[in-house]
Design an enzyme around this catalytic site. Structure first.
Site, short mmCIF file in Angstrom:
data_model
loop_
_atom_site.label_atom_id
_atom_site.label_comp_id
_atom_site.label_asym_id
_atom_site.label_seq_id
_atom_site.Cartn_x
_atom_site.Cartn_y
_atom_site.Cartn_z
CG HIS B 282 -1.92 1.15 1.16
ND1 HIS B 282 -2.86 1.29 0.15
CD2 HIS B 282 -2.05 2.23 1.95
CE1 HIS B 282 -3.54 2.40 0.36
NE2 HIS B 282 -3.06 3.01 1.43
CG HIS B 292 0.42 9.43 2.53
ND1 HIS B 292 -0.10 9.59 3.80
CD2 HIS B 292 -0.65 9.38 1.71
CE1 HIS B 292 -1.43 9.58 3.73
NE2 HIS B 292 -1.78 9.47 2.47
CG HIS B 321 -5.60 9.78 -2.41
ND1 HIS B 321 -6.35 10.30 -1.38
CD2 HIS B 321 -5.34 8.48 -2.06
CE1 HIS B 321 -6.56 9.36 -0.46
NE2 HIS B 321 -5.95 8.26 -0.84
#
Lengths: 445, 445
Positions: B282, B292, B321
């Protein structure tokens, strides 16, 4: 005075089973709440459940109170454990010696412990620090040395029994022997547990793949008291210290329960009440030994910034079977796209101390990377333990004791200045004479 | 053609409950074994258990075979799930279209799927790659675009429903709606699942602290077939690909079960049979978005060396994203005491591709760090999905499709040369004309 790195034979007296049918054995206590007014007393009865009660009181032989515990047992491969009892004894008075008795038919046994002082910024308290112990004659030497140190509770850095060096039913047997081996200390003062890789017990060839099964059945922690969701990470306050225990082998990256919990626990730290912020983990973040070199990078990436931001005083780790102390350094500006690669001096950073030299059968990690990196202040591959003697809100005396010396000789020693109170601004806030009176009292003792 | 980042209302037709009392819903299939001769078919019956059987056969309407599944249900806070069925259908023929029927009283429903070809180095196969989907109109656009791509199975990169953006009983409700939302694809081709942070569902305020509870109840993986001890990390072989799925939010440092499993699974990779070595996780290890940023460092520290050593072809991750593709780079010489800090070109390293732009309600991560680091080949904050069209042992065509374009437009595209077979030495081993015949055939299709 160094022994071969082999476990003491099971028939040695250090592992002797206490006399009497179903006599309680492997007695060990740990802090049972957040602030030190409770203990969890644990023990094993080999033959049948017997009572899970603990009778206790402040006068020897006069057990006015009784606490009710619970018991359970488990199998690991085909080994069947004894009946493992855990009993929470709470609402105790601070600074009080309690005597307690565990009854099992006609084989009752009696012990005592002393509760810590109130949580207070100047509450003095002496902690022992031990890691990677195992059950060899070197482990015994460490334990005996430690018991001469006068420390009042142990911060245990993971890798307890090294039972996973055995196979099949011997794994459980060597967890039991270790419990009896350390009882001489663990029955009388709390050991605050953290888990190492030798607690994972991942043994697919035996069909045992759930991590920590033996460890979690036998060793408890007051994790709910610090709002943690797992016994593997938790925090307690004891005298003038706030102790945070992390789990190197549980998830810890952003968004995991341990990560969420730590970010909240750090906000609960009140340095006005507990000036000393201590973190325990198994895998060292800074370690210049060839053994396990850079294995702490994963947790460093996740947490180093918080440790610096919250001015952690000291971080103890085990895992490397040697001793090392770092300067106050950090590498938080490292950035995979650009930025500095070296750890640099940083007044806000913790001191990182590796105390993984408890004596286990894997022997010492004798090879350090050369040259000694700038961040490494002291390093030596010898068996031993450390103590942190907190005097007040501003000063603590830290010792590393080498077993070889045969007696309590401080080999590495320094005065730890509190990261929160040591700052000049706060010092000015302290009335001048107050320091003289505190330090004066300390020199006199 | 970009919609606001809000979830589609529950009464929208994309979430409609199939007609009939207790009709099976949320039907989804995944690979059920190591080599693609089995599927696990899962569904939910809302009102009562009903049958856990699947009737299936190679001729539409003629269901010669039946497989027996199991069901269970669970509560999450006060939400009560429907009855969740999982049924393993095995010993299937390769390269075959199967029709299957799930009966529930009078509400039976019929679907089909196609099994992959034999595991073979030249078996062509088209994978879809989707991450961080959620249930907005952008998610719907991604799903519709994907279903036009002709891909035969989805490599899903974690963060499925975003149900954790809701509270109390709505969490379970939005897991259910997502199951119905993706059924249009998941009932007909396997989605290979991996878990993201939005599957952790750690909600202490609701008393829910065990990670992944909703996800693990609903989505299964063939983890035992690859000797893993957890459904959160596993591997499968499909056509000419060996796919390793890692769990960013499970323990992964040295000595943990996931670490032990990966070190063994990498030795089971046979590039003579499955030339394409693909890893899913992930959290991206290389990501130049501000969102992130460097969260992948912990896993990089643990595994990057293995990825380079085993010449992984490509690593797909989600979490951010946006879309980004790296060059083949590595930073395995970084060393906290000395050594290089920058990722450097490395022919043995994987290509790192972030496909976290499935469309969820958190919206796009529009801010990349500037300047674009050397290791970043292509990056854009747009919704979309990718496909990897494996042609044979040496060539695969990779596409990233941007939703905005309203039609299947390849925005980022390149030919992936196999890390194992692409090497000159092996190429010389391939008879010269063989390449011409393979490449010729490929150009003709």
């Amino acid at each position: 005075s160094e022994w071969p790195a082999v476990d003491i034979p099971l028939d040695h007296h250090v592992f002797k089973v206490p006399k009497g049918y179903n006599a309680p054995q492997q007695v060990h206590i740990t802090q049972g709440d957040y602030d030190g007014k409770a203990v969890i007393i644990s023990w094993v009865t080999p033959d049948e459940p017997g009572s899970s009660q603990v009778h206790y009181g402040a006068v020897q032989g006069k057990y006015e109170f009784v606490a009710q515990g619970t018991y359970h047992n488990y199998t690991f491969y085909k080994y069947k454990s004894g009946f493992i009892h855990h009993c929470l004894v709470s609402d105790l008075e601070h600074d009080t010696k309690y005597y307690y008795k565990i009854e099992s038919g006609e084989s009752s046994r009696e012990f005592w412990f002393v509760t810590p002082p109130h949580v207070h910024p100047d509450a003095s308290y002496k902690f022992g620090i031990i890691g990677d112990m195992g059950q060899t004659f070197n482990s015994l030497s460490t334990l005996e040395h430690y018991m001469e140190s006068g420390a009042q509770a142990v911060l245990f850095l993971g890798d307890l029994s090294y039972a996973d060096r055995y196979q099949y039913n011997d794994v459980g047997v060597r967890w039991d022997s270790w419990g009896r081996f350390v009882e001489r200390s663990t029955a009388y003062q709390p050991w605050l547990w953290s888990a190492g890789n030798h607690e994972v017990d991942y043994m697919p060839y035996m069909g045992e793949v759930t991590p920590f099964r033996n460890y979690l059945q036998r060793y408890t922690t007051p994790y709910l008291a610090s709002k943690s969701s797992s016994p593997l990470w938790y925090a307690v306050r004891r005298a003038s210290a706030h102790i945070i225990v992390l789990s190197s082998y549980s998830p810890f990256v952003k968004y995991t329960p341990q990560w969420h919990w730590l970010s909240e626990e750090l906000t609960r730290v009140d340095r006005e009440k507990t000036p000393w912020l201590i973190v325990l983990m198994h895998v060292p973040i800074y370690n210049s030994n060839e053994a396990h070199f850079m294995e702490g990078e994963s947790m460093r990436a996740a947490f180093e910034e918080w440790f610096v931001q919250h001015k952690v005083d000291v971080i103890f780790a085990g895992h490397v079977h040697a001793y090392e102390r770092s300067y106050r350094i950090s590498n938080v500006r490292y950035n995979v796209s650009s930025g500095d690669r070296y750890p640099v001096p940083d007044k806000s950073a913790p001191v990182y101390i590796t105390v993984g030299d408890g004596g286990n059968q894997e022997g010492l990690a004798g090879r350090f990377t050369e040259p000694q990196p700038d961040y490494s202040a002291f390093r030596e591959a010898s068996y031993g333990h450390s103590t942190l003697d907190i005097k007040n809100r501003t000063h603590a005396i830290y010792h590393w004791n080498r077993n070889d010396d045969g007696k309590k000789v401080a080999t590495d020693e320094f005065v730890l200045h509190n990261q929160y109170w040591g700052k000049n601004i706060r010092r000015r806030k302290l009335k001048k004479h107050y320091i003289r009176s505190v330090v004066g009292g300390w020199i006199a003792t």
